[in-house]
Design a protein around this motif. Structure first.
Motif, PDB file in Angstrom:
ATOM      1  N   LEU A 255       1.060  -0.929  -0.127  1.00 46.55           N
ATOM      2  CA  LEU A 255      -0.181   0.012   0.147  1.00 46.55           C
ATOM      3  C   LEU A 255       0.249   0.932   0.089  1.00 46.55           C
ATOM      4  CD1 LEU A 255      -2.766  -0.711   2.184  1.00 46.55           C
ATOM      5  CD2 LEU A 255      -2.800  -0.238   0.296  1.00 46.55           C
ATOM      6  N   GLU A 256       1.850   1.268   0.649  1.00 42.98           N
ATOM      7  CA  GLU A 256       2.724   2.092   1.115  1.00 42.98           C
ATOM      8  C   GLU A 256       3.455   2.835  -0.461  1.00 42.98           C
ATOM      9  OE1 GLU A 256       6.303   4.242   3.909  1.00 42.98           O
ATOM     10  OE2 GLU A 256       5.718   2.143   3.987  1.00 42.98           O
ATOM     11  N   MET A 257       3.724   1.780  -1.114  1.00 41.45           N
ATOM     12  CA  MET A 257       4.399   2.010  -2.652  1.00 41.45           C
ATOM     13  C   MET A 257       3.696   2.217  -3.697  1.00 41.45           C
ATOM     14  SD  MET A 257       7.166  -1.503  -3.265  1.00 41.45           S
ATOM     15  CE  MET A 257       6.018  -2.544  -2.350  1.00 41.45           C
ATOM     16  N   VAL A 258       2.175   2.079  -3.712  1.00 39.33           N
ATOM     17  CA  VAL A 258       1.041   2.470  -4.455  1.00 39.33           C
ATOM     18  C   VAL A 258       0.395   3.744  -3.398  1.00 39.33           C
ATOM     19  CG1 VAL A 258      -1.582   2.355  -5.158  1.00 39.33           C
ATOM     20  CG2 VAL A 258      -0.389   0.064  -4.875  1.00 39.33           C
ATOM     21  N   TYR A 259       0.486   4.195  -2.359  1.00 38.98           N
ATOM     22  CA  TYR A 259       0.369   5.279  -2.302  1.00 38.98           C
ATOM     23  C   TYR A 259       1.571   6.304  -2.816  1.00 38.98           C
ATOM     24  CZ  TYR A 259      -0.962   9.323   1.074  1.00 38.98           C
ATOM     25  OH  TYR A 259      -1.240  11.212   1.610  1.00 38.98           O
ATOM     26  N   ASN A 260       3.135   5.817  -2.850  1.00 41.77           N
ATOM     27  CA  ASN A 260       3.523   6.863  -2.931  1.00 41.77           C
ATOM     28  C   ASN A 260       3.456   7.379  -4.305  1.00 41.77           C
ATOM     29  OD1 ASN A 260       4.539   7.324  -0.016  1.00 41.77           O
ATOM     30  ND2 ASN A 260       5.932   6.308  -1.036  1.00 41.77           N
ATOM     31  N   ALA A 261       3.343   6.050  -5.068  1.00 46.97           N
ATOM     32  CA  ALA A 261       3.537   6.303  -6.507  1.00 46.97           C
ATOM     33  C   ALA A 261       2.634   7.719  -7.132  1.00 46.97           C
ATOM     34  CB  ALA A 261       3.416   5.287  -7.117  1.00 46.97           C
ATOM     35  N   PHE A 262       1.050   7.340  -7.062  1.00 40.90           N
ATOM     36  CA  PHE A 262       0.022   7.388  -7.760  1.00 40.90           C
ATOM     37  C   PHE A 262      -0.682   8.685  -6.456  1.00 40.90           C
ATOM     38  CE2 PHE A 262       0.896   3.346  -9.181  1.00 40.90           C
ATOM     39  CZ  PHE A 262       1.567   3.661 -10.871  1.00 40.90           C
ATOM     40  N   GLY A 264      -2.238  11.245  -4.993  1.00 39.46           N
ATOM     41  CA  GLY A 264      -2.194  13.007  -5.580  1.00 39.46           C
ATOM     42  C   GLY A 264      -3.398  13.668  -5.009  1.00 39.46           C
ATOM     43  N   PRO A 265      -3.602  14.902  -5.413  1.00 33.77           N
ATOM     44  CA  PRO A 265      -5.218  15.488  -4.725  1.00 33.77           C
ATOM     45  C   PRO A 265      -6.481  15.255  -5.854  1.00 33.77           C
ATOM     46  CG  PRO A 265      -3.722  17.508  -5.841  1.00 33.77           C
ATOM     47  CD  PRO A 265      -2.294  15.936  -5.554  1.00 33.77           C
ATOM     48  N   GLY A 266      -6.081  14.804  -7.125  1.00 36.15           N
ATOM     49  CA  GLY A 266      -6.658  14.556  -7.954  1.00 36.15           C
ATOM     50  C   GLY A 266      -7.532  12.946  -7.759  1.00 36.15           C
ATOM     51  N   LEU A 267      -7.201  12.967  -6.881  1.00 40.51           N
ATOM     52  CA  LEU A 267      -7.758  11.215  -6.402  1.00 40.51           C
ATOM     53  C   LEU A 267      -8.866  11.116  -6.397  1.00 40.51           C
ATOM     54  CD1 LEU A 267      -5.730   8.026  -7.287  1.00 40.51           C
ATOM     55  CD2 LEU A 267      -6.616   8.018  -5.246  1.00 40.51           C
ATOM     56  N   ALA A 268      -9.534  10.464  -6.950  1.00 34.84           N
ATOM     57  CA  ALA A 268     -11.285  10.028  -6.530  1.00 34.84           C
ATOM     58  C   ALA A 268     -11.365   9.309  -5.790  1.00 34.84           C
ATOM     59  CB  ALA A 268     -12.190  10.315  -8.272  1.00 34.84           C
ATOM     60  N   GLU A 269     -10.525   8.073  -6.510  1.00 36.31           N
ATOM     61  CA  GLU A 269     -10.969   6.765  -5.642  1.00 36.31           C
ATOM     62  C   GLU A 269      -9.704   6.051  -5.466  1.00 36.31           C
ATOM     63  OE1 GLU A 269     -14.934   5.350  -6.286  1.00 36.31           O
ATOM     64  OE2 GLU A 269     -13.361   3.632  -7.978  1.00 36.31           O
ATOM     65  N   PHE A 270      -9.235   5.270  -3.777  1.00 36.62           N
ATOM     66  CA  PHE A 270      -8.335   4.477  -3.601  1.00 36.62           C
ATOM     67  C   PHE A 270      -9.657   3.049  -3.250  1.00 36.62           C
ATOM     68  CE2 PHE A 270      -4.099   3.926  -1.364  1.00 36.62           C
ATOM     69  CZ  PHE A 270      -3.980   2.929  -1.657  1.00 36.62           C
ATOM     70  N   THR A 271      -9.366   2.332  -3.723  1.00 36.01           N
ATOM     71  CA  THR A 271      -9.766   1.131  -3.626  1.00 36.01           C
ATOM     72  C   THR A 271      -9.389  -0.097  -3.503  1.00 36.01           C
ATOM     73  OG1 THR A 271     -12.323   1.542  -5.453  1.00 36.01           O
ATOM     74  CG2 THR A 271     -11.886  -0.856  -4.535  1.00 36.01           C
ATOM     75  N   VAL A 272      -9.382  -0.484  -2.481  1.00 37.88           N
ATOM     76  CA  VAL A 272      -8.539  -2.098  -2.176  1.00 37.88           C
ATOM     77  C   VAL A 272      -9.435  -3.500  -1.758  1.00 37.88           C
ATOM     78  CG1 VAL A 272      -7.402  -4.159  -0.295  1.00 37.88           C
ATOM     79  CG2 VAL A 272      -6.682  -1.492  -0.967  1.00 37.88           C
ATOM     80  N   PHE A 291      -2.895   4.915   4.912  1.00 35.59           N
ATOM     81  CA  PHE A 291      -2.631   5.084   3.359  1.00 35.59           C
ATOM     82  C   PHE A 291      -3.698   5.829   2.794  1.00 35.59           C
ATOM     83  CE2 PHE A 291       1.015   2.416   4.920  1.00 35.59           C
ATOM     84  CZ  PHE A 291       2.041   3.621   3.926  1.00 35.59           C
ATOM     85  N   ARG A 292      -4.741   5.799   3.196  1.00 41.82           N
ATOM     86  CA  ARG A 292      -6.187   7.093   2.680  1.00 41.82           C
ATOM     87  C   ARG A 292      -6.774   6.145   1.321  1.00 41.82           C
ATOM     88  NH1 ARG A 292      -3.778  13.255   1.318  1.00 41.82           N
ATOM     89  NH2 ARG A 292      -2.702  13.374   4.290  1.00 41.82           N
TER      90      ARG A 292
END
Length: 505
Positions: A255-262, A264-272, A291-292
């Protein structure tokens, strides 16, 4: 209907495919010379009429003939013809009319039961509706046309057409440089009876560490592409497999890798996809909160204990409820997946499951119709007659029950797709309360947006901004191949993105 032999007056693969779709729809079985059969032979003859023959001169007209030969050699012949529409390409009209003609012959002359979706066999039937919307057609006009041109039932038309109109504001949030990220974590704790997905039973620490090292390289290459082309990441979707099957340390690292890579303020959705209770721990919930992660998919599939045991789920319905409550305080949006048509279940079982699930008040619920896949243990057990599924009629009752719960709970259909060999000739349909729709689900199902795939068995789907055509490259489904050949898959993705976006920088 069982027949010994089948003939078709065309060797074109596409014609053979669409004719066999109709035969499969109406459960026509070709037994061969050794099997017991109702008829000796079924023959299909299709031909496109010339303008002088059809007498209209308005476009494509196709005539289809179906010939049946009984055991005494007596012949029955049925014929139907229809003409295409002015906004159809010639080949598309010809293919549709062959299917439509044969569908009506089976219905009108051979007494076959109507199929809920008629001849709409594609994965994404809403794409047809969106094409007509772009052409300026209104909602009622499209409802009537999809019934006439595709023999779709009024019930399904009144689901799919309003849904497509509701999707418009979501699709309009994306431009040529807006993308989503799909992250594939190809591991599960156990393999479910019906599963044909490319998932691996969770390996030991040594192979997991190898996967994480390869995954990091894949991720860094994806991040570089986003930066290189100035993409705006709208959605991140971590799927699988079951991503939460990763041990706590590995899950948090991923999750940390994914969060750090992608992120940003324009993200609408982070799904797991959290999947099942036996894969969740307080530490993993804390990592998702840190990681929001904004959306979690909880997939009980059923709340019937005997069915859970049969399909290979090592948890109880009570554990699903405990998992839901634990996640509710940590993640803003929770989706729950259910399957209609599971072995041994009835419409009353589905009613009980929906009562339990809707009492939890998830933000959206996805209703899947069971699809019988060649790669699943369920398919093998059915062939060996160890497992029986509910009838198509019973599965359709299940769908009616489930959709009645959706309506009463204020859930509206917002995305839909179909697969081959689905119970009851039904569909997979996502229903959400207004404002809780899953943006990624809409974008990927309508193939409106480029999806960059990272990880095991992930697919990169690139929408050409000039032609709107979709092109894809695939990471290996086999874990060992993915780990060995990661540089090959990174290069293929790089080349496709350069080919489509290179001149637009």
């Amino acid at each position: 209907m069982k027949i010994k032999t089948f003939t078709l007056n065309s060797r074109q693969e596409v014609i053979s495919k669409i004719v066999r779709e109709i035969l499969n729809l109406f459960k026509v079985e070709i037994t061969g010379s050794k099997g017991e059969a109702d008829f000796l032979q079924l023959s299909v003859v299709n031909r496109q009429l010339t303008p002088s023959e059809d007498g209209t001169g308005r476009g494509v007209t196709v005539e289809s003939r179906l010939l049946l030969f009984d055991k005494e050699g007596n012949q029955q012949e049925f014929c139907r013809r229809d003409e295409g529409k002015g906004d159809e390409r010639e080949a598309a009209a010809r293919h549709r009319l062959i299917k439509l003609n044969l569908y009506h012959i089976f219905r009108e002359y051979l007494g076959a039961e109507a199929a809920p979706w008629g001849i709409l066999h594609g994965v994404r039937p809403t794409k047809i509706v969106h094409r007509w919307i772009r052409g300026g057609a209104g909602q009622q006009e499209i409802i009537e046309r999809i019934q006439k041109d595709y023999a779709c039932s009024l019930e399904k038309a009144e689901i799919i057409v309003p849904m497509a109109f509701r999707q418009l504001p979501f699709l309009q949030t994306s431009d040529d440089k807006t993308v989503s990220i799909y992250v594939g974590i190809p591991f599960c704790l156990t393999r479910c009876l019906y599963c044909s997905f490319p998932a691996n039973i969770l390996p030991g620490e040594k192979q997991l560490r190898q996967f994480m090292e390869v995954f990091r390289r894949d991720l860094e290459a994806g991040k570089k592409a986003v930066e290189q082309y100035g993409f705006k990441v709208q959605n991140i979707y971590v799927g699988g497999g079951t991503p939460t099957s990763l041990p706590g340390e590995f899950f948090a690292e991923m999750l940390e890798m994914v969060y750090n890579a992608f992120y940003g303020p324009g993200l609408a959705e982070f799904t797991v996809e959290a999947g099942r209770p036996d894969s969740i721990t307080p530490g993993k919930i804390e990592a998702m909160q840190r990681f929001r992660v904004s959306r979690v998919s909880v997939n009980p599939q059923t709340m019937q204990q005997r069915t859970l045991k049969l399909i290979g789920r090592q948890h109880t319905p009570e554990a699903v409820e405990e998992m839901f409550h634990a996640l509710r305080g940590a993640v803003p949006h929770i989706n729950m997946d259910l399957i209609l048509g599971l072995p041994g279940e009835t419409a009353e079982d589905v009613r009980d499951t929906l009562e339990k699930v809707t009492a939890l008040e998830p933000d959206d619920i996805t209703l899947h119709a069971l699809a019988i896949k060649r790669g699943s243990r369920l398919k093998l057990l059915m062939e060996e007659r160890h497992v029986e599924l509910p009838s198509d009629a019973e599965t359709r009752k299940m769908s009616e029950v489930a959709l009645s719960f959706m309506e009463r709970g204020g859930y509206q259909p917002y995305y839909l797709y179909r697969q081959g060999y689905m119970s009851g000739d039904l569909e997979n349909i996502g229903c959400a309360r207004p404002g809780a729709e899953g943006m990624y689900n809409i974008q990927i199902m309508e193939e409106h947006q480029t999806i960059i795939g990272i990880g095991g068995s992930a697919t990169t789907k690139v929408v050409d901004p000039v032609t709107s055509r979709l092109r894809s490259v695939f990471n290996a489904k086999d874990l060992a191949t993915y780990l060995r050949d990661i540089d090959v898959y990174i290069e293929k993705r790089k080349q496709l993105l350069e080919e489509i976006y290179g001149n637009a920088r």
